[in-house]
Design an enzyme around this catalytic site. Structure first.
Site, short mmCIF file in Angstrom:
data_model
loop_
_atom_site.label_atom_id
_atom_site.label_comp_id
_atom_site.label_asym_id
_atom_site.label_seq_id
_atom_site.Cartn_x
_atom_site.Cartn_y
_atom_site.Cartn_z
N ASP A 1 14.51 54.00 45.92
CA ASP A 1 13.07 54.19 46.00
C ASP A 1 12.93 55.69 46.24
O ASP A 1 13.18 56.16 47.35
CB ASP A 1 12.45 53.38 47.15
N HIS A 2 12.55 56.43 45.20
CA HIS A 2 12.66 57.89 45.28
C HIS A 2 11.82 58.46 46.42
O HIS A 2 12.03 59.57 46.87
CB HIS A 2 12.30 58.56 43.95
N HIS B 1 6.82 51.97 48.19
CA HIS B 1 6.61 53.27 48.85
C HIS B 1 5.88 53.14 50.19
O HIS B 1 6.28 53.73 51.19
CB HIS B 1 5.79 54.20 47.96
#
Ligand SMILES: NC(=O)c1ccc[n+]([C@@H]2O[C@H](COP(=O)([O-])OP(=O)(O)OC[C@H]3O[C@@H](n4cnc5c(N)ncnc54)[C@H](OP(=O)(O)O)[C@@H]3O)[C@@H](O)[C@H]2O)c1
Length: 526
Positions: free
Chosen positions: A203-204, A266
């Protein structure tokens, strides 16, 4: 903080996560499936190129792009260079740097269903290792659409690529499933062949410097942790706002929506970092245990009362940046009567000793007035107001951690207005990362790719974390599988979302703290 060249040493963090000690990385081969696609072009290779410029790649390193599109090595390299020129944070590559980087990049055009594919990959990797006279860490990066993840994993395993636990790693991109059931199925396939320690679910968001800095801020400073609890905090608000609409992603977004695309991943990461207990060490399983604890403590949303906890919205036409913009339903790739949500807001409770009774409000949306991600901690009012306010409303203390695009922390408190009267007004103290740390932050993908090469899974999601996050949103997904009763669109582009999102907080006596851009003149003095 975890920033190269930072003058600060924060506890043991810097030692366990420093990027200054990477010269001894093991020889590494990186195989990218789906390498003809957008992610490789826009994010992965520009990040690798910046690591190369920073001398952070292993000395012995090569990239093998795999995809079906016919291309020669040179055509592939030319495409990647174009991506670097357009998207690298350092701007265009120079000829001399690119000439040093490009020879380590090659391409294999192949159909994954063909039996030759994996034999060809084997021989390419073996050739590199023979040249280096040593075995290498082998990283398999799945940059294909999710439907291809499971077949590729099975074929990798069939061909023995999974067997060396110490040196074989697989990187899986988001979205990790589209609900709890599909996430569990993907986890089951991955863990049937690869050990959890070999799996890196990206999950960047977790690779962003300021996201990691939430931990540094909370756990490397003595003064915040004692008040970081139900005794002093009234509510916590997490906003990830996007000014843009769906742009070219209409077809993808139709199947996803704001809850799946942003909130389940996020915003849940931001919730975990804001609410987690202090870790004993900055180690992968320790951090991830503490994050999972938060998700496990989240009270279930009752299936028959979802509307009390969750609000969905879809943008109509409106004005953004003084320009008329189209409604979601008029965007390319979007159905005219679409009921996909482009806005989602959620109220959650974390049922543990620290947070009992403190609501966490999460919201994300497209076509909001500005692009900003922020966590606001709203403190309780003073127990007794001995002073007058000169501004009408007495504004409580609050702390806002801005994550993007600005990276800053603001603390709001009351100050006496100059003059003969003892009269208070709220003021803000502001710390801006860019003003203090002169070197630019690395891109999230730089941090994360380096971590995969190092074998450091701290910033990657573990199977139980992904599933716990899906579990939280499951009742909402189910309720929202039925089209909304009120008509979509229900908020205008350029507004802060539907009215019901305001009511979600108003019912509890609160209101949203909308992120604000810092006034230019008020930057922290250098
Ligand atoms: N792009 C981003 O910024 C971004 C951000 C976060 C996550 N992701 C995730 O990263 C992955 C890749 O994203 P992307 O934007 O690069 O996707 P993409 O451009 O749509 O696809 C990547 C490549 O996968 C191959 N492909 C397409 N359909 C396939 C299939 N059915 N089976 C096997 N290969 C197939 C195609 O190459 P060939 O036809 O040449 O084989 C394509 O070039 C996706 O899972 C996406 O959700 C992307």
């Amino acid at each position: 903080m975890f920033h190269r060249g930072s003058p600060f040493v924060i506890g043991h963090f810097v030692f366990s996560h420093s990027k200054q000690m990477d010269s001894n990385l093991a020889p590494t081969t990186l195989v990218i499936f789906g390498s003809s696609g957008d992610l490789t072009w826009r994010k992965v290779v520009p990040a690798l190129y910046n690591l190369f410029l920073d001398d952070l790649l292993p000395e012995k390193f090569c990239i093998l792009g795999v995809a079906r599109k016919p291309m020669t090595d040179d055509e592939f390299r030319a495409r990647l260079r174009e991506g670097v020129d357009r998207f690298s944070r350092r701007g265009k590559a120079t000829d001399s740097d690119w000439r040093r980087f490009a020879p380590d990049v090659s391409y294999l055009a192949t159909d994954y269903a063909s039996t030759d594919t994996y034999a060809n990959i084997t021989s390419r990797l073996a050739a590199a290792e023979e040249g280096w006279k040593t075995k290498a860490t082998r990283i398999f990066y799945l940059a294909t659409p999710p439907s291809a993840f499971e077949p590729i994993v099975r074929d990798l395993a069939k061909n023995g690529f999974h067997s060396d636990r110490a040196s074989a790693r697989v990187v899986v991109e988001k979205p990790f499933g589209r609900d709890l059931e599909s996430a569990r199925a993907l986890n089951a396939t991955l863990t049937e062949f690869f050990h959890e320690s070999q799996i890196y679910r990206i999950d960047h968001y977790l690779g962003k410097e300021t996201v990691q800095n939430i931990m540094a801020f909370r756990f490397a400073n003595a003064m915040f942790e004692p008040i970081w609890n139900r005794r002093y905090i009234e509510n916590v608000q997490i906003t990830v706002a996007e000014r843009i609409g769906v742009e070219s992603r209409g077809a993808y977004y139709e199947k996803s929506g704001a809850l799946r695309d942003m909130l389940q991943n996020h915003l849940m990461q931001l919730l975990c970092l804001s609410a987690m207990e202090p870790p004993v060490a900055f180690e992968a399983d320790e951090i991830r245990n503490k994050m999972v604890d938060v998700l496990r403590a989240v009270r279930s949303v009752p299936p028959d009362g979802v509307e009390q906890f969750a609000v969905r919205g879809q943008y109509g036409a409106g004005r953004v940046d003084a320009k008329e913009v189209a409604a979601y339903r008029d965007e390319k790739g979007v159905a005219r009567g679409s009921t996909t949500e482009t806005f989602a807001a959620l109220k959650l409770h974390v049922d543990n000793w620290r947070w009992h009774g403190v609501p966490f409000y999460l919201r994300t949306g497209k076509r909001l007035p500005l692009s900003a991600s922020a966590v606001t901690v709203q403190f309780k009012p003073v127990p007794h107001q001995a002073f007058e306010s000169c501004q009408g409303d007495w504004l409580q203390n609050s702390l806002t951690i801005y994550i993007q695009p600005e990276e800053r922390i603001t603390l709001r408190f009351q100050a006496k207005q100059p003059g003969p009267q003892v009269c208070m007004m709220p003021v803000e103290m502001r710390f801006n990362y860019a003003d203090f740390f002169r070197s630019p932050s690395p891109e999230a993908y730089e941090t994360l790719l380096l971590d995969v090469m190092e074998g450091n899974a701290t910033l990657f999601m573990r199977a139980d974390q992904v599933e716990a996050a899906w579990k939280i949103v499951t009742p909402i997904l189910e309720a929202w599988s039925v089209p909304p009763t009120s008509d979509f669109p229900n908020y205008g582009a350029g507004s802060w979302g539907p009215e019901e999102a305001q009511s979600l907080l108003a019912r509890d006596g609160f209101s949203w703290r909308n992120p604000k851009m810092a006034p230019k003149s008020a930057a922290t003095p250098k």
